[in-house]
Design an enzyme around this catalytic site. Structure first.
Site, PDB file in Angstrom:
ATOM      1  N   GLY A  43       0.832  -1.189   0.000  1.00  0.00           N
ATOM      2  CA  GLY A  43       0.000   0.000   0.000  1.00  0.00           C
ATOM      3  C   GLY A  43       0.871   1.246   0.000  1.00  0.00           C
ATOM      4  O   GLY A  43       1.934   1.270  -0.636  1.00  0.00           O
ATOM      5  N   CYS A  44       0.459   2.253   0.711  1.00  0.00           N
ATOM      6  CA  CYS A  44       1.192   3.527   0.771  1.00  0.00           C
ATOM      7  C   CYS A  44       2.661   3.300   1.119  1.00  0.00           C
ATOM      8  O   CYS A  44       2.988   2.786   2.181  1.00  0.00           O
ATOM      9  CB  CYS A  44       0.546   4.426   1.822  1.00  0.00           C
ATOM     10  N   PHE A  45       3.567   3.698   0.222  1.00  0.00           N
ATOM     11  CA  PHE A  45       4.977   3.434   0.502  1.00  0.00           C
ATOM     12  C   PHE A  45       5.540   4.299   1.619  1.00  0.00           C
ATOM     13  O   PHE A  45       6.525   3.938   2.237  1.00  0.00           O
ATOM     14  CB  PHE A  45       5.851   3.481  -0.753  1.00  0.00           C
ATOM     15  N   CYS A  47       4.137   4.655   4.455  1.00  0.00           N
ATOM     16  CA  CYS A  47       3.890   3.883   5.675  1.00  0.00           C
ATOM     17  C   CYS A  47       4.834   2.691   5.796  1.00  0.00           C
ATOM     18  O   CYS A  47       5.363   2.415   6.875  1.00  0.00           O
ATOM     19  CB  CYS A  47       2.438   3.393   5.699  1.00  0.00           C
ATOM     20  N   TYR A 200      -2.775  11.516   7.933  1.00  0.00           N
ATOM     21  CA  TYR A 200      -3.192  10.648   6.825  1.00  0.00           C
ATOM     22  C   TYR A 200      -3.284   9.197   7.279  1.00  0.00           C
ATOM     23  O   TYR A 200      -4.254   8.501   6.994  1.00  0.00           O
ATOM     24  CB  TYR A 200      -2.202  10.774   5.663  1.00  0.00           C
TER      25      TYR A 200
END
Length: 223
Positions: A43-45, A47, A200
Site C-alpha cells: 500500500g502507501c509506501f 507507511c 493521513y
C-alpha cells in the site's frame, strides 16, 4: 649462548607479543557483513518505509515503483494506473542482525494480506500488496511466510510472490516523507510533513485494520 638458550629467552617475549596481538584483534570492529535487499509492496509506501526504517538491522528503506513495464515512471503515472507498477519499498538490511524470514513475517503482519483491491483507504492496482523475489531461495522463504500468515489468520492470503524486476526510486519528495519538516497544505489544513503523514495514516485506518487482523502480533501499530 647456544641456539637453544637463545630461543628460550625469546619465549616469554614472544608469548607476551602474541597475547597483546590477540587483544588488539579482539578490540577491532568485526568486518561488515554483506547487505541484502527485500522489495515489498504494502500500500502507501510512506507507511511501509516508516515502519521498516524503525527495525534494528534495517539500513534503509527506499520508496519506489516496481512490477510494471513502464521505464522511469512518475508518481502521477503510477497512481493513475496503467503502468503495471506497484508502490513499493526496497529494504536494505544486515542479515547478521535480522533475517529475511523475520522481515517477511513482519511485513505480512503490517498489512491486510486478504485485500486484493488495495490497502485500507488507498484503492487500485498500484496499492496492492506483493513480495518480489530474485531466486528460488527467496521464493521459498516468501512462500513459507505467506503460508504462516494464512494459517495464523485462518483466511486466504492474496498477496502474490512475483519475480523481481527493475526498482525505480520514487521522487525525492516521497523519500522519508514521514519525518519531513516542510510545511505543506493538506486536506487537514497547513501541516508539517511529519504531522500530515500521521494525520493521513490515522484517517486511512491502516493501524486500526492491522490491529483488528493481527492483534498483538502487529509489529508497527502506532508508529
Amino acid at each position: 649462548m647456544t641456539r637453544t638458550a637463545y630461543l628460550d629467552t625469546l619465549k616469554p617475549a614472544l608469548l607476551f607479543t602474541l597475547i597483546a596481538l590477540a587483544a588488539m584483534l579482539r578490540a577491532l570492529p568485526a568486518p561488515a557483513a554483506g547487505t541484502e535487499t527485500l522489495t515489498v509492496a504494502g500500500g502507501c509506501f510512506w507507511c511501509v518505509e516508516s515502519d521498516f526504517e524503525s527495525v534494528p538491522g534495517v539500513i534503509e528503506a527506499v520508496s519506489g515503483y516496481t512490477g510494471g513495464k513502464s521505464a522511469n515512471p512518475t508518481y502521477d503515472q503510477v497512481s493513475k494506473g496503467g503502468t503495471g507498477h506497484y508502490e513499493a519499498v526496497q529494504i536494505t538490511f544486515n542479515p547478521v542482525q535480522i533475517s529475511r524470514e523475520t522481515l517477511l513475517n513482519m511485513f505480512f503482519r503490517s498489512i491486510d494480506p486478504t485485500d486484493a483491491g488495495g490497502q485500507f483507504c488507498d484503492r487500485g492496482d498500484s496499492y496492492r500488496t506483493a513480495i518480489f523475489v530474485s531466486n528460488t531461495g527467496e521464493k521459498a522463504l516468501a512462500e513459507k511466510a505467506k503460508a504462516d500468515a494464512q494459517r495464523a489468520l485462518g483466511q486466504t492470503v492474496v498477496t502474490p510472490i512475483l519475480s523481481e524486476g527493475t526498482f525505480y526510486p520514487a521522487e525525492a519528495y516521497h523519500q522519508d516523507y514521514y519525518k519531513g519538516n516542510k510545511l505543506i497544505l493538506t486536506r487537514f489544513g497547513p501541516k508539517r510533513q511529519h504531522s500530515a503523514y500521521k494525520a493521513y495514516r490515522k484517517a486511512c485506518g491502516r493501524d486500526a485494520r492491522v490491529k483488528q487482523l493481527w492483534g498483538t502480533d502487529a509489529p508497527f501499530v502506532g508508529s
